[in-house]
Design a protein around this motif. Structure first.
Motif, PDB file in Angstrom:
ATOM      1  N   ILE A 210       1.005  -1.056   0.078  1.00  0.00           N
ATOM      2  CA  ILE A 210       0.049   0.127  -0.023  1.00  0.00           C
ATOM      3  C   ILE A 210       0.742   1.136   0.090  1.00  0.00           C
ATOM      4  N   LEU A 211       2.120   1.357   0.765  1.00  0.00           N
ATOM      5  CA  LEU A 211       2.716   2.408   0.926  1.00  0.00           C
ATOM      6  C   LEU A 211       3.442   2.529  -0.643  1.00  0.00           C
ATOM      7  N   ALA A 212       3.789   1.499  -1.135  1.00  0.00           N
ATOM      8  CA  ALA A 212       4.483   1.447  -2.383  1.00  0.00           C
ATOM      9  C   ALA A 212       3.648   2.063  -3.409  1.00  0.00           C
ATOM     10  N   LYS A 213       2.386   1.965  -3.506  1.00  0.00           N
ATOM     11  CA  LYS A 213       1.545   2.322  -4.399  1.00  0.00           C
ATOM     12  C   LYS A 213       0.339   3.194  -3.880  1.00  0.00           C
ATOM     13  N   PRO A 214       0.747   4.559  -3.461  1.00  0.00           N
ATOM     14  CA  PRO A 214      -0.315   5.473  -2.516  1.00  0.00           C
ATOM     15  C   PRO A 214      -1.675   5.776  -3.498  1.00  0.00           C
ATOM     16  N   GLN A 215      -1.657   5.407  -4.628  1.00  0.00           N
ATOM     17  CA  GLN A 215      -3.012   5.746  -5.499  1.00  0.00           C
ATOM     18  C   GLN A 215      -3.564   4.611  -6.039  1.00  0.00           C
ATOM     19  N   ASN A 216      -4.736   4.414  -5.712  1.00  0.00           N
ATOM     20  CA  ASN A 216      -5.565   3.305  -6.509  1.00  0.00           C
ATOM     21  C   ASN A 216      -4.868   1.755  -6.209  1.00  0.00           C
TER      22      ASN A 216
ATOM     23  N   LEU B 299      10.266  -0.272  -7.532  1.00  0.00           N
ATOM     24  CA  LEU B 299       8.908  -0.294  -7.607  1.00  0.00           C
ATOM     25  C   LEU B 299       8.439   1.266  -6.912  1.00  0.00           C
ATOM     26  N   TYR B 300       8.717   1.259  -5.788  1.00  0.00           N
ATOM     27  CA  TYR B 300       8.679   2.492  -4.841  1.00  0.00           C
ATOM     28  C   TYR B 300       9.094   3.766  -5.396  1.00  0.00           C
ATOM     29  N   SER B 301      10.257   3.566  -6.183  1.00  0.00           N
ATOM     30  CA  SER B 301      10.782   4.712  -6.821  1.00  0.00           C
ATOM     31  C   SER B 301       9.910   5.064  -8.097  1.00  0.00           C
ATOM     32  N   GLY B 302       9.728   4.204  -8.863  1.00  0.00           N
ATOM     33  CA  GLY B 302       8.865   4.244  -9.869  1.00  0.00           C
ATOM     34  C   GLY B 302       7.401   4.934  -9.700  1.00  0.00           C
ATOM     35  N   ASN B 303       6.818   4.345  -8.708  1.00  0.00           N
ATOM     36  CA  ASN B 303       5.470   4.794  -8.358  1.00  0.00           C
ATOM     37  C   ASN B 303       5.454   5.917  -7.964  1.00  0.00           C
ATOM     38  N   ALA B 304       6.507   6.827  -7.372  1.00  0.00           N
ATOM     39  CA  ALA B 304       6.628   8.004  -6.640  1.00  0.00           C
ATOM     40  C   ALA B 304       6.691   8.774  -7.959  1.00  0.00           C
ATOM     41  N   PHE B 305       7.582   8.421  -8.861  1.00  0.00           N
ATOM     42  CA  PHE B 305       7.701   9.288 -10.252  1.00  0.00           C
ATOM     43  C   PHE B 305       6.381   9.255 -10.842  1.00  0.00           C
ATOM     44  N   GLU B 306       5.677   8.237 -11.081  1.00  0.00           N
ATOM     45  CA  GLU B 306       4.415   8.313 -11.879  1.00  0.00           C
ATOM     46  C   GLU B 306       3.570   9.326 -11.048  1.00  0.00           C
TER      47      GLU B 306
END
Length: 319
Positions: free
Chosen positions: A20-26, A219-226
């Motif tokens: 959940i913290l890795a993907k804070p949206q949806n 994944l954490y970094s990529g999701n933050a960038f997205e």
């Protein structure tokens, strides 16, 4: 307030919180199952317990998010000792657990204490599930000590526990400060704290963790960038509906992001795809492996690219 303890393990709870913290949206259940590599039943039980422990919350659209600082500490902790101390703090704040300790003090029995809190809180789970979950989380967090022969006692060592917590807090503050220093004040003020800064900070922490999964750092970094790209689109009134992934979002923002920065983003895309997309059809179905040095540098590259794009928006040409 109503409570219910379902059967789950501490490892599964940490796994769903990490997702959940890795993907804070949806963040959906399907994503959580894939990220944590657990079954749907395991995920549902772990999500229920993570919610019970106030580590996550359920949104109206059936997706999950977390505003818990303790959740951030758990997923970014340096090692299992730190993780255990943080989980113990989480557990000690959970009312049914504190009542379980009191009832065990009166009865001397894990079974009877479990039956009593089941009755006290009108829980629908069986007392065995309640007992087994408390024992699992308790031993994981070192709040409970296994004396052997299926007997347990409560850990009375408060000094070491507090010292470990202080160290974990210090390390996390250092990670946040390191990221903030790299981004600079202007960028930190601009980016969304929850959706961009925090997941990127978690990636910074995971770089230094013992036995961190390299793909998770990516994944954490990529999701933050997205999420950063989504923030730019929202600010400029550009719809990204149907634009899945960094590549499609970057293309949609070609009038906002410079050609040179779009070229830099290609590196971010390729590494994220290697970590996230499994078998590569262009390479005979083989799977890319993330090297140690790429995992170490990737969050810093993402942070630098975010900073440079923010500076570009302000009129500065920096790479």
């Amino acid at each position: 307030m109503s409570y219910n303890i379902v059967f789950s393990t501490a490892e599964d709870i940490v796994g769903v919180v990490d997702a959940i913290l890795a993907k804070p949206q949806n963040c959906s259940k399907d994503y959580i199952c894939e990220f944590a590599d657990i079954s749907m039943m395991q995920a549902e039980n772990a999500l229920l317990m993570a919610k019970e422990l106030n580590l996550i919350s359920l949104n109206s659209n059936s997706t999950y998010e977390s505003d818990s600082f303790l959740a951030r500490l758990i997923v970014s902790s340096r090692n299992d000792v730190h993780k255990a101390a943080i989980m113990r703090l989480v557990l000690e704040q959970y009312e049914p657990y504190t009542m379980f300790k009191k009832r065990h003090g009166f009865t001397g029995s894990m079974d009877l204490a479990s039956k009593q809190i089941k009755t006290l809180y009108s829980m629908s789970s069986s007392y065995k599930d309640i007992r087994n979950t408390i024992i699992n989380i308790g031993t994981y967090s070192r709040a409970l000590i296994n004396d052997g022969a299926n007997t347990y006692c409560f850990n009375q060592d408060e000094i070491s526990y507090i010292e470990i917590l202080e160290l974990a807090l210090k390390f996390k503050a250092n990670d946040d400060n390191a990221l903030a220093k790299q981004l600079g004040d202007e960028t930190c003020s601009y980016i969304d704290t929850k959706k961009v800064f925090e997941p990127l900070s978690e990636a910074y922490s995971k770089i230094q963790n013992v036995d961190s999964d390299k793909n998770t750092i990516i994944l954490y970094s990529g999701n933050a960038f997205e999420s950063f790209l989504q923030q730019i689109a929202d600010e400029n009134g550009i719809s990204l509906e149907g634009k899945a992934g960094i590549s499609a979002k970057t293309d949609a923002l070609s009038s906002i992001i410079s050609k040179k920065h779009r070229g830099m983003i290609q590196y971010i895309i390729q590494i994220r795809n290697a970590a996230d997309h499994g078998a590569d059809s262009n390479e005979g179905g083989r799977i890319w492996e993330i090297s140690d040095d790429v995992a170490q540098f990737y969050p810093m590259i993402v942070a630098s690219t975010i900073r440079d794009i923010v500076y570009y928006k302000k009129g500065s040409l920096i790479v």
